[in-house]
Structures are given as C-alpha cells and as structure tokens.
Design an enzyme around this catalytic site. Structure first.
Site, PDB file in Angstrom:
ATOM      1  N   GLY A  16       0.808  -1.209   0.000  1.00  0.00           N
ATOM      2  CA  GLY A  16       0.000   0.000   0.000  1.00  0.00           C
ATOM      3  C   GLY A  16       0.842   1.259   0.000  1.00  0.00           C
ATOM      4  CE1 TYR A 139      -8.522   3.119  11.177  1.00  0.00           C
ATOM      5  CE2 TYR A 139      -8.297   5.437  11.746  1.00  0.00           C
ATOM      6  CZ  TYR A 139      -7.763   4.278  11.225  1.00  0.00           C
ATOM      7  OH  TYR A 139      -6.470   4.273  10.758  1.00  0.00           O
ATOM      8  N   PRO A 166       0.681   7.918  14.382  1.00  0.00           N
ATOM      9  CG  PRO A 166       0.361   6.806  12.347  1.00  0.00           C
ATOM     10  CD  PRO A 166       0.357   6.588  13.846  1.00  0.00           C
ATOM     11  CD1 TRP A 205     -18.530  17.401   1.760  1.00  0.00           C
ATOM     12  CD2 TRP A 205     -18.360  16.033   3.515  1.00  0.00           C
ATOM     13  NE1 TRP A 205     -19.278  16.283   1.483  1.00  0.00           N
ATOM     14  CE2 TRP A 205     -19.192  15.418   2.544  1.00  0.00           C
ATOM     15  CE3 TRP A 205     -18.109  15.350   4.703  1.00  0.00           C
ATOM     16  CZ2 TRP A 205     -19.764  14.166   2.735  1.00  0.00           C
ATOM     17  CZ3 TRP A 205     -18.672  14.096   4.890  1.00  0.00           C
ATOM     18  CH2 TRP A 205     -19.503  13.519   3.919  1.00  0.00           C
TER      19      TRP A 205
END
Length: 321
Positions: A16, A139, A166, A205
């Site tokens: 990734g 999460y 992080p 947003w």
C-alpha cells in the site's frame, strides 16, 4: 544498518501507500527477508490466514500497517465495518505474534484515537482523557485497543510490542479514491479534476476552520523504522511534523499549486470533524531521534505533481492507488 541484515520482516499492508515506502527503505537498509503482506495472499481478518502467514513467512519482526481507513464520509457510512475489521486484525495479529515467538511487533495506531477536545499539542499522556471525535471514534478506538493489548502482553508475558501514533499521511501514491480518501488527496483531486473538466465551482465539506497536521509518507516510513530499531517501551509515541494548518489554508495552497481558478463553495451542513489536531512530537525525538525533514510546501508540491502525472497517463479517475 546491521540491525536488519538477518531479520525476517513482515509488513502488513506492505503493497500500500505507506507500506511500499517502508519496503523500499528496508531494502536500502540491506534487509534481505521482507514479506509485503496484503489481502491478495492473506486475509488478516481471518484467524486461519494469520496463522498461515506466521507459519509461511516466519517473521522475526512484524510491522502492522494494514487497516481499513477513510475520511469523514467513509467513517460515517461504515462505523461497524471500521471498528470490527481494524479491531479483529490488530488483536489476532498481535496475539499470534506472541504465540509464534516473534521478536518484536510494531503496531500503528492513529491520531483519531485521541479525545475530541485534547489540548493542543496532543501529548501521549492525554490519550485516555475523553472520548474521540464522534465521526471516527469506532476506527480510533479499534486501533487504540492495540495499545491496551501491547501493554498487557508486555506486562504479563514480556512480549516486545510498541505502539506508534501517526498523524494523517500524504505524498505521492496516496489514495485518491473519493469514497475513501483523506483530506489532502480529496482536495487535490477536486481541484485538478475541476480544472481539467472546465468546472466553475467545487464543493468542500464543512467550514474550513478545523486545523490538521500532516506527515509526508517518506518521513513517516523513516520514523517507523527508527522506532523499530531503537524503541522498546510500553508508552505510545506520537509521529508527526509539529505544525498545524487550517483546512481553508490547506485548500488555498492546493488551489495555487493546481492552478484551479473556479469558485469554492463550503457546505456547512457537512461535519468538520475534530476541531484541532497537532501532536507533541518530543518523545519521538528523545527516544529514537526522529524529526520530519520534508517541508510541507515541498511535500504538497510533489503530491500534486504525482497526481497530475497520474491523470495525464490516462488512469481511471476514481481508482484507489
């Protein structure tokens, strides 16, 4: 450099965004046995696949990056999925690492684990002083369970596991899928695509008032490897660049870098997320000598340039890469 020479290292999420950079840096450090673990060879929400991974790859060190992630919209739509998949991955990965005798487990948490109204800059000792911001609490809490597990396994079993926190990452190769991307790639994509398609406005947003901190992916990878080499304690460690910028200021920079000239409409009916985010990064510097080296202007310029090149190459606009 000799730390890695004979180590077998498994990097979950190793193909990734962040994982691929870590794999490259491991190769530069002369690590000869690197397993880039992804869902195509092991499904890490499945216990049998995790156990098979440990048997087949035989890692000495596990760097657990794999996660189900997304921005505010994705978190609001998938709170149960984000909680379950992240929690079950972390719990089973760490437990099986202990069972199979892994030398060291490096767990990646998230700034979303901090309480909503944490004083700025966020200090590690404030991590439990309140509930996370509601839009990404499932999460954040799922990832924070790895800290509880890491500390418990060190206390009871003497297992060497560390927990790193992080901030949001950015850089070339980031995820630009509008359904799951974070704020920097989302804003870059909106501006570049609107310019290319001749649109006269973009809708963003929130209010633009919240502040965020960002860490360039190369710096993030370096911080994680330094921690793996040098840090062996239970206390969590923040990984960041030590600055904050409002979403409005961020958008102004991206507009300038992309050349977008249309109107900007702020959709105040959409949530802002956490009001402010910036980490105290003194512990990372003290414990393993980490300081971010990439200036934000340079990092943002490289990210915009990468996305523009990607679009010019004719790849699908909604692809996640």
């Amino acid at each position: 450099m000799t730390f890695w020479t004979d180590k077998r290292v498994a990097v979950t999420g190793g193909k990734g965004f962040l994982g691929s950079v870590i794999v490259n840096k491991l190769e530069e450090r002369n690590c000869k046995y690197i397993s880039a673990i992804d869902h195509n060879n092991y499904e890490l929400t499945n216990l049998q696949d995790i156990q098979r991974m440990y048997v087949e790859e035989k890692p000495d060190i596990v760097i657990h990056l794999a996660a189900v992630v997304g921005g505010i919209g994705a978190n609001k739509l998938n709170p149960a999925t984000f909680f379950y998949q992240n929690a079950i991955m972390g719990i089973q990965m760490l437990h099986e690492a202990y069972i199979t005798g892994v030398e060291k487990f490096v767990a990646l948490g998230t700034i979303c684990a901090y309480p909503k109204l944490t004083p700025v800059p966020f200090k590690e000792q404030d991590l439990w002083n309140g509930y996370p911001e509601e839009t990404n609490a499932p999460y954040g809490l799922a990832k924070k369970m790895m800290l509880v597990q890491s500390q418990a396994y060190r206390e009871q079993y003497g297992f060497n596991s560390i927990f790193l926190l992080p901030v949001n990452l950015y850089g070339p190769g980031d995820n630009f899928n509008p359904e799951s991307s974070h704020v920097i790639p989302a804003l870059i994509k909106k501006c570049v695509d609107a310019k290319n398609e001749g649109k006269d406005k973009i809708v963003i947003w929130g209010t633009g008032k919240p502040t965020r901190e960002f860490l360039y992916v190369e710096d993030a990878a370096e911080s994680i490897l330094l921690a793996t080499e040098k840090y062996n304690k239970s206390e969590p460690v923040n990984l960041g660049a030590g600055f904050e910028i409002s979403i409005k200021e961020l958008l102004d920079l991206i507009v300038k870098l992309t050349g977008y000239v249309g109107k900007i409409v702020w959709d105040n009916s959409k949530p802002d997320g956490q009001p402010r985010r910036m980490l105290d990064i003194s512990r990372a510097n003290k414990e393993f000598g980490f300081d971010a080296r990439t200036g934000f202007d340079k990092g943002l310029r490289e990210t915009v340039k990468w996305y523009q090149s990607y679009q010019m190459a004719g790849f699908p606009k909604n692809n996640s890469f």
